[in-house]
Design a protein around this motif. Structure first.
Motif, PDB file in Angstrom:
ATOM      1  N   UNK A 241       0.866  -1.174   0.000  1.00 41.42           N
ATOM      2  CA  UNK A 241       0.000   0.000   0.000  1.00 41.42           C
ATOM      3  C   UNK A 241       0.905   1.226   0.000  1.00 41.42           C
ATOM      4  N   UNK A 242       0.370   2.382  -0.374  1.00 42.72           N
ATOM      5  CA  UNK A 242       1.185   3.587  -0.301  1.00 42.72           C
ATOM      6  C   UNK A 242       0.889   4.316   1.011  1.00 42.72           C
ATOM      7  N   UNK A 243       1.695   5.329   1.285  1.00 36.17           N
ATOM      8  CA  UNK A 243       1.599   6.024   2.560  1.00 36.17           C
ATOM      9  C   UNK A 243       0.248   6.703   2.735  1.00 36.17           C
ATOM     10  N   UNK A 244      -0.308   7.237   1.641  1.00 34.98           N
ATOM     11  CA  UNK A 244      -1.599   7.915   1.747  1.00 34.98           C
ATOM     12  C   UNK A 244      -2.702   6.942   2.145  1.00 34.98           C
ATOM     13  N   UNK A 245      -2.663   5.740   1.583  1.00 37.95           N
ATOM     14  CA  UNK A 245      -3.682   4.754   1.944  1.00 37.95           C
ATOM     15  C   UNK A 245      -3.528   4.325   3.394  1.00 37.95           C
ATOM     16  N   UNK A 246      -2.281   4.143   3.817  1.00 39.75           N
ATOM     17  CA  UNK A 246      -2.051   3.791   5.220  1.00 39.75           C
ATOM     18  C   UNK A 246      -2.576   4.887   6.135  1.00 39.75           C
ATOM     19  N   UNK A 247      -2.286   6.144   5.797  1.00 37.69           N
ATOM     20  CA  UNK A 247      -2.729   7.264   6.634  1.00 37.69           C
ATOM     21  C   UNK A 247      -4.253   7.313   6.727  1.00 37.69           C
ATOM     22  N   UNK A 248      -4.931   7.068   5.604  1.00 33.66           N
ATOM     23  CA  UNK A 248      -6.400   7.088   5.614  1.00 33.66           C
ATOM     24  C   UNK A 248      -6.952   5.948   6.448  1.00 33.66           C
ATOM     25  N   UNK A 249      -6.384   4.775   6.276  1.00 35.60           N
ATOM     26  CA  UNK A 249      -6.833   3.611   7.032  1.00 35.60           C
ATOM     27  C   UNK A 249      -6.588   3.806   8.531  1.00 35.60           C
ATOM     28  N   UNK A 250      -5.471   4.468   8.854  1.00 39.69           N
ATOM     29  CA  UNK A 250      -5.066   4.603  10.248  1.00 39.69           C
ATOM     30  C   UNK A 250      -5.873   5.632  11.022  1.00 39.69           C
ATOM     31  N   UNK A 251      -6.685   6.435  10.341  1.00 33.97           N
ATOM     32  CA  UNK A 251      -7.475   7.433  11.055  1.00 33.97           C
ATOM     33  C   UNK A 251      -8.342   6.792  12.140  1.00 33.97           C
ATOM     34  N   UNK A 252      -8.858   5.617  11.857  1.00 32.38           N
ATOM     35  CA  UNK A 252      -9.730   4.951  12.829  1.00 32.38           C
ATOM     36  C   UNK A 252      -8.947   4.285  13.952  1.00 32.38           C
ATOM     37  N   UNK A 253      -7.621   4.314  13.876  1.00 33.63           N
ATOM     38  CA  UNK A 253      -6.790   3.673  14.903  1.00 33.63           C
ATOM     39  C   UNK A 253      -6.341   4.644  15.986  1.00 33.63           C
ATOM     40  N   UNK A 254      -6.640   5.930  15.839  1.00 31.45           N
ATOM     41  CA  UNK A 254      -6.229   6.885  16.870  1.00 31.45           C
ATOM     42  C   UNK A 254      -6.808   6.483  18.226  1.00 31.45           C
ATOM     43  N   UNK A 255      -6.087   6.665  19.330  1.00 26.96           N
ATOM     44  CA  UNK A 255      -4.733   7.211  19.467  1.00 26.96           C
ATOM     45  C   UNK A 255      -3.664   6.114  19.547  1.00 26.96           C
TER      46      UNK A 255
END
Length: 307
Positions: free
Chosen positions: A274-288
């Protein structure tokens, strides 16, 4: 990057210095930490005790400990050598990421299918950290553009010759030189002059207080990363390594880690990373818990099959 830091979350550790015990909130497996190879520390599958020898947070002394897990919610630390056992236990708690209440991370795994699968692949794993920002930065200099195994062996030889050695439960461990010891090293077999000079730069930063781990934990992660890049030989990737893998943040999303991106792509059934942008989008629900999540991705490796 997000500014959520370890200190912003409820602390989990209650330290009993007399008994050498550290209580743990949330699931934790010392065995998984032992089997997590990182930096100069090699994975040791099947081991039930962790031997550690390291520079203390004051950067003027060494500590050696033997860590075991007598119960699911407790870690026992036998202090082999330390001028301040209480501080030694606090440093161990940070290195094992048990200074954080991990119940929220456990709850995320119950709510998020991917995180739950990652947790099941490495049950009880929390991010094992470098001993300190100083040792992480020194390792970054040593390992840059060199094979990790060869540099781990060089680090061990350098530690034996110029650091401190300890017998810990029948095994000898060599602790990395303190900054003061390191600046006195004029040459060392197998260590290029350029790397030695850069190590001296790291040591001087530590002696000046610029690599104080607890202080850096209070600094905005982006600012900390920029500051560390002022050390010669430390670029964006390695400054990120220090911030993410030494300071104990829970919600800093690492960038440009090929192994994590490739593993996530395989787990998601993609033909490639995956690219970094996809990881960042997916990771939004993982905060914090984005730091812990990306470490879990990296750690899952071949234990977790794709769809």
């Amino acid at each position: 990057m997000n500014n959520t830091r370890a200190k912003d979350l409820p602390p989990s550790s209650r330290i009993d210095v007399r008994q050498g015990n550290i209580s743990v909130s949330g699931r934790f497996s010392l065995a998984e930490s032992i089997n997590f190879g990182f930096g100069a520390r090699q994975a040791e599958a099947g081991k039930q005790v962790m031997r550690l020898a390291f520079v203390t947070d004051s950067y003027d002394d060494h500590t050696a400990v033997l860590v075991s897990q007598p119960a699911a919610d407790s870690i026992h630390v036998e202090v082999v050598a330390a001028s301040d056992p209480g501080r030694a236990l606090q440093q161990v708690a940070r290195m094992l990421s048990i200074d954080i209440d991990g119940t929220g991370w456990d709850e995320l795994g119950r709510d998020d299918q991917l995180i739950g699968a990652l947790q099941a692949a490495r049950p009880g794993l929390r991010p094992p950290l470098f001993h300190s920002a100083y040792e992480a930065t020194a390792w970054a200099v040593l390992s840059a553009r060199r094979p990790a195994a060869a540099m781990a062996a060089l680090r061990d030889r350098l530690s034996e010759a110029h650091g401190a050695s300890f017998d810990i439960a029948g095994e000898t461990l060599h602790a990395f030189p303190t900054p003061e010891q390191l600046v006195r090293v004029n040459s060392f077999p197998g260590l290029p002059e350029e790397k030695l000079q850069r190590l001296h730069g790291v040591a001087r930063w530590a002696l000046e207080g610029k690599l104080d781990t607890e202080w850096l934990r209070t600094v905005d992660p982006v600012e900390a990363q920029r500051g560390i890049q002022e050390i010669k030989g430390i670029g964006p990737f390695y400054s990120m390594l220090v911030v993410v893998r030494a300071l104990g943040h829970t919600d800093v999303l690492a960038e440009g880690e090929p192994r994590s991106l490739a593993t996530l792509g395989r787990v998601l059934g993609r033909p490639g990373p995956v690219d970094q942008r996809e990881l960042a989008a997916l990771a939004e629900s993982w905060r914090p818990w984005r730091t812990w999540a990306t470490v879990a991705i990296r750690a899952a490796g071949n234990r977790l099959a794709g769809p």
